[in-house]
Design an enzyme around this catalytic site. Structure first.
Site, PDB file in Angstrom:
ATOM      1  N   THR A 197       0.797  -1.369   0.006  1.00 26.78           N
ATOM      2  CA  THR A 197       0.016   0.140   0.202  1.00 26.78           C
ATOM      3  C   THR A 197       0.923   1.156  -0.036  1.00 26.78           C
ATOM      4  O   THR A 197       1.944   1.382   0.686  1.00 26.78           O
ATOM      5  CB  THR A 197      -0.920   0.040   1.108  1.00 26.78           C
ATOM      6  OG1 THR A 197      -1.753  -1.058   1.093  1.00 26.78           O
ATOM      7  CG2 THR A 197      -1.664   1.393   1.482  1.00 26.78           C
ATOM      8  N   ARG A 225     -15.036  -7.036   0.501  1.00 31.42           N
ATOM      9  CA  ARG A 225     -13.960  -6.693   1.670  1.00 31.42           C
ATOM     10  C   ARG A 225     -13.614  -5.117   1.439  1.00 31.42           C
ATOM     11  O   ARG A 225     -12.942  -4.812   0.515  1.00 31.42           O
ATOM     12  CB  ARG A 225     -12.797  -7.582   1.695  1.00 31.42           C
ATOM     13  CG  ARG A 225     -11.819  -7.406   2.784  1.00 31.42           C
ATOM     14  CD  ARG A 225     -10.587  -6.770   2.330  1.00 31.42           C
ATOM     15  NE  ARG A 225      -9.367  -7.007   3.468  1.00 31.42           N
ATOM     16  CZ  ARG A 225      -8.409  -6.133   3.423  1.00 31.42           C
ATOM     17  NH1 ARG A 225      -8.283  -5.500   2.239  1.00 31.42           N
ATOM     18  NH2 ARG A 225      -7.540  -6.327   4.163  1.00 31.42           N
ATOM     19  N   VAL A 226     -13.498  -4.407   2.495  1.00 30.97           N
ATOM     20  CA  VAL A 226     -12.681  -3.277   2.756  1.00 30.97           C
ATOM     21  C   VAL A 226     -11.820  -3.258   3.867  1.00 30.97           C
ATOM     22  O   VAL A 226     -12.051  -3.679   4.718  1.00 30.97           O
ATOM     23  CB  VAL A 226     -13.681  -2.002   3.064  1.00 30.97           C
ATOM     24  CG1 VAL A 226     -12.988  -0.695   3.264  1.00 30.97           C
ATOM     25  CG2 VAL A 226     -14.738  -2.032   2.039  1.00 30.97           C
ATOM     26  N   GLY A 227     -10.416  -2.770   3.352  1.00 28.81           N
ATOM     27  CA  GLY A 227      -9.367  -3.123   4.207  1.00 28.81           C
ATOM     28  C   GLY A 227      -9.207  -1.647   5.056  1.00 28.81           C
ATOM     29  O   GLY A 227     -10.178  -0.857   5.345  1.00 28.81           O
ATOM     30  N   ASP A 228      -7.980  -1.608   5.780  1.00 27.78           N
ATOM     31  CA  ASP A 228      -7.686  -0.547   6.731  1.00 27.78           C
ATOM     32  C   ASP A 228      -7.603   0.642   5.937  1.00 27.78           C
ATOM     33  O   ASP A 228      -7.615   1.622   6.646  1.00 27.78           O
ATOM     34  CB  ASP A 228      -6.660  -0.803   7.772  1.00 27.78           C
ATOM     35  CG  ASP A 228      -5.265  -1.135   6.924  1.00 27.78           C
ATOM     36  OD1 ASP A 228      -5.127  -1.768   5.715  1.00 27.78           O
ATOM     37  OD2 ASP A 228      -4.211  -0.810   7.333  1.00 27.78           O
ATOM     38  N   THR A 248       0.794   0.078   6.509  1.00 24.77           N
ATOM     39  CA  THR A 248       0.746  -1.153   5.445  1.00 24.77           C
ATOM     40  C   THR A 248       0.805  -2.428   6.178  1.00 24.77           C
ATOM     41  O   THR A 248       1.351  -2.539   7.256  1.00 24.77           O
ATOM     42  CB  THR A 248       1.872  -0.616   4.293  1.00 24.77           C
ATOM     43  OG1 THR A 248       2.004  -1.654   3.442  1.00 24.77           O
ATOM     44  CG2 THR A 248       3.269  -0.969   5.178  1.00 24.77           C
ATOM     45  N   GLY A 249       0.291  -3.414   5.341  1.00 25.57           N
ATOM     46  CA  GLY A 249       0.362  -4.792   6.195  1.00 25.57           C
ATOM     47  C   GLY A 249      -1.252  -5.160   6.281  1.00 25.57           C
ATOM     48  O   GLY A 249      -1.856  -4.891   5.501  1.00 25.57           O
ATOM     49  N   ASN A 250      -1.143  -6.227   7.044  1.00 27.71           N
ATOM     50  CA  ASN A 250      -2.485  -6.949   7.219  1.00 27.71           C
ATOM     51  C   ASN A 250      -3.599  -6.015   7.898  1.00 27.71           C
ATOM     52  O   ASN A 250      -3.709  -6.079   9.046  1.00 27.71           O
ATOM     53  CB  ASN A 250      -2.082  -8.282   8.252  1.00 27.71           C
ATOM     54  CG  ASN A 250      -3.608  -9.049   8.227  1.00 27.71           C
ATOM     55  OD1 ASN A 250      -4.460  -8.512   8.085  1.00 27.71           O
ATOM     56  ND2 ASN A 250      -3.187 -10.413   8.548  1.00 27.71           N
ATOM     57  N   GLY A 251      -4.211  -5.539   6.860  1.00 26.21           N
ATOM     58  CA  GLY A 251      -5.272  -4.434   7.073  1.00 26.21           C
ATOM     59  C   GLY A 251      -6.489  -5.069   8.148  1.00 26.21           C
ATOM     60  O   GLY A 251      -7.158  -4.269   8.652  1.00 26.21           O
TER      61      GLY A 251
HETATM   62  C1  SD4 Z   1      -4.923  -3.812   3.237  1.00 30.39           C
HETATM   63  N1  SD4 Z   1      -3.358  -2.869   4.419  1.00 30.39           N
HETATM   64  O1  SD4 Z   1      -5.965  -3.914   2.502  1.00 30.39           O
HETATM   65  C2  SD4 Z   1      -3.787  -3.147   3.149  1.00 30.39           C
HETATM   66  C3  SD4 Z   1      -2.709  -3.891   2.489  1.00 30.39           C
HETATM   67  C4  SD4 Z   1      -1.230  -3.489   2.390  1.00 30.39           C
HETATM   68  O2  SD4 Z   1       0.522  -2.917   1.555  1.00 30.39           O
HETATM   69  O3  SD4 Z   1      -0.981  -2.658   3.010  1.00 30.39           O
HETATM   70  N2  SD4 Z   1      -0.589  -3.774   1.512  1.00 30.39           N
HETATM   71  O4  SD4 Z   1      -5.231  -4.821   4.191  1.00 30.39           O
END
Ligand code: SD4
Length: 332
Positions: A197, A225-228, A248-251
């Site tokens: 991200t 799905r909507v992420g963070d 960034t990461g596991n939202g």
């Molecule tokens: C998500 N945080 O949708 C985002 C993915 C992400 O780097 O950060 N990718 O979960």
């Protein structure tokens, strides 16, 4: 009462007669602390597209552009860059469609615009900006976000391309459903290792802060799905008086902890940006989650820091450009 140096305030107090007896240097008023330099233009962008995004944004900032125009242009650059993790022709969902999440926050008014699960429109950050500037809403999602974008003059187009098609074909041949149907990650090691991200924070010459982020989210996510990223305080946050943070990461897990809000609030309380980034991620780990994630933080005086978790082998970095040039910082 003793202060942190163990000196009793009572024993430190002296009467007027005592003062008269002290040498001049001892009676002089202590010098005022140096003011924190504010309004210093900067742009910070995460991941390996940082240098090129900053190369788009910095000349704008240096030429007096607003931080919101700068953040939008820098993120548009990444959205059109061709990276698999941001924008079109990237991360497909469980049925092969690419959908986008993005958010923008404007410091002077603390106004926020965001889109979630945006379909068939490129440049999600620009649609998010329209949500912010043209409506009283903060977040618009799904097909209705697409319809909103069309009303705002955006062109509807397919977000599918060779990269997203190839990734989907490979995955579809081996899986029947999204891994998001799997057991909760709490207490076990996260298998989601790849991310990208884009997060961007800029402060313009007028001292106005803007924070934004854009992503196509998590691979093979369940449709809808909507992420963070479009959740204020999760994927990004800022405060005109303090600074900003992007994640960034596991939202799916990170949004449960609002790590960017957490980091900004820690900075408001006086914590250094580096310590604030570490503390925000530690909160997640302390709750039993060992996910892959990162956060980059910058105070409005330009002091920055970042942290990552669970990404020992993932080279997460961020780039900051100021009048002194661009620096790319690998996050340890
Ligand atoms: C998500 N945080 O949708 C985002 C993915 C992400 O780097 O950060 N990718 O979960």
């Amino acid at each position: 009462m003793a202060d942190d140096k163990g000196i009793s305030r009572r024993s430190f107090a002296v009467g007027a007669a005592g003062l008269a007896a002290l040498p001049a240097a001892a009676t002089a008023k202590p010098p005022k602390p140096a003011p924190i330099p504010i309004g210093k233009p900067f742009i910070l962008t995460t991941w390996n597209f940082g240098p090129s995004a900053n190369a788009v944004g910095w000349p704008m900032l240096a030429g007096g552009a607003s931080s919101i125009d700068t953040v939008e242009a820098a993120i548009n650059h990444v959205e059109e860059f061709g990276d698999y993790w941001v924008g079109a022709d990237g991360v497909p969902n469980e049925v092969g469609e690419t959908t986008l999440d993005a958010m923008i926050l404007w410091g002077p008014t603390h106004d926020i615009g965001a889109v979630g699960c945006l379909k068939r429109v490129r440049r999600a950050i620009s649609v998010a900006r329209k949500v912010m500037e043209e409506t009283q809403h903060t977040l618009i999602v799904g097909d209705d976000a697409t319809r909103f974008a069309a009303r705002m003059g955006f062109t509807e187009t397919s977000l599918t391309g060779p990269k997203s098609q190839a990734a989907f074909a490979k995955w579809a041949a081996t899986h029947s459903k999204s891994d998001a149907f799997g057991p909760e990650p709490r207490g076990q090691s996260d298998t989601l290792r790849a991310h990208d991200t884009v997060g961007c924070i800029a402060l313009d010459a007028a001292g106005n802060l803007c924070v934004g982020c854009s992503t196509n989210g998590r691979e093979f996510k369940i449709p809808g799905r909507v992420g963070d990223s479009p959740i204020p305080g999760a994927g990004a946050y800022g405060d005109q008086a303090v600074g900003g943070a992007v994640a960034t990461g596991n939202g799916d897990v990170m949004m449960r902890f609002l790590p960017t809000y957490h980091a900004v609030e820690l900075m408001r309380g006086g914590m250094h940006p580096q310590a604030a980034a570490e503390a925000a991620l530690r909160r997640i780990a302390d709750a039993g989650y060992s996910i892959g994630g990162g956060i980059a933080v910058i105070r409005r005086d330009g002091v920055h820091g970042a942290a990552k978790t669970g990404w020992d082998e993932v080279p997460f970095d961020y780039s900051v450009q100021t009048a002194s040039g661009n620096v790319t910082v690998p996050v340890a």
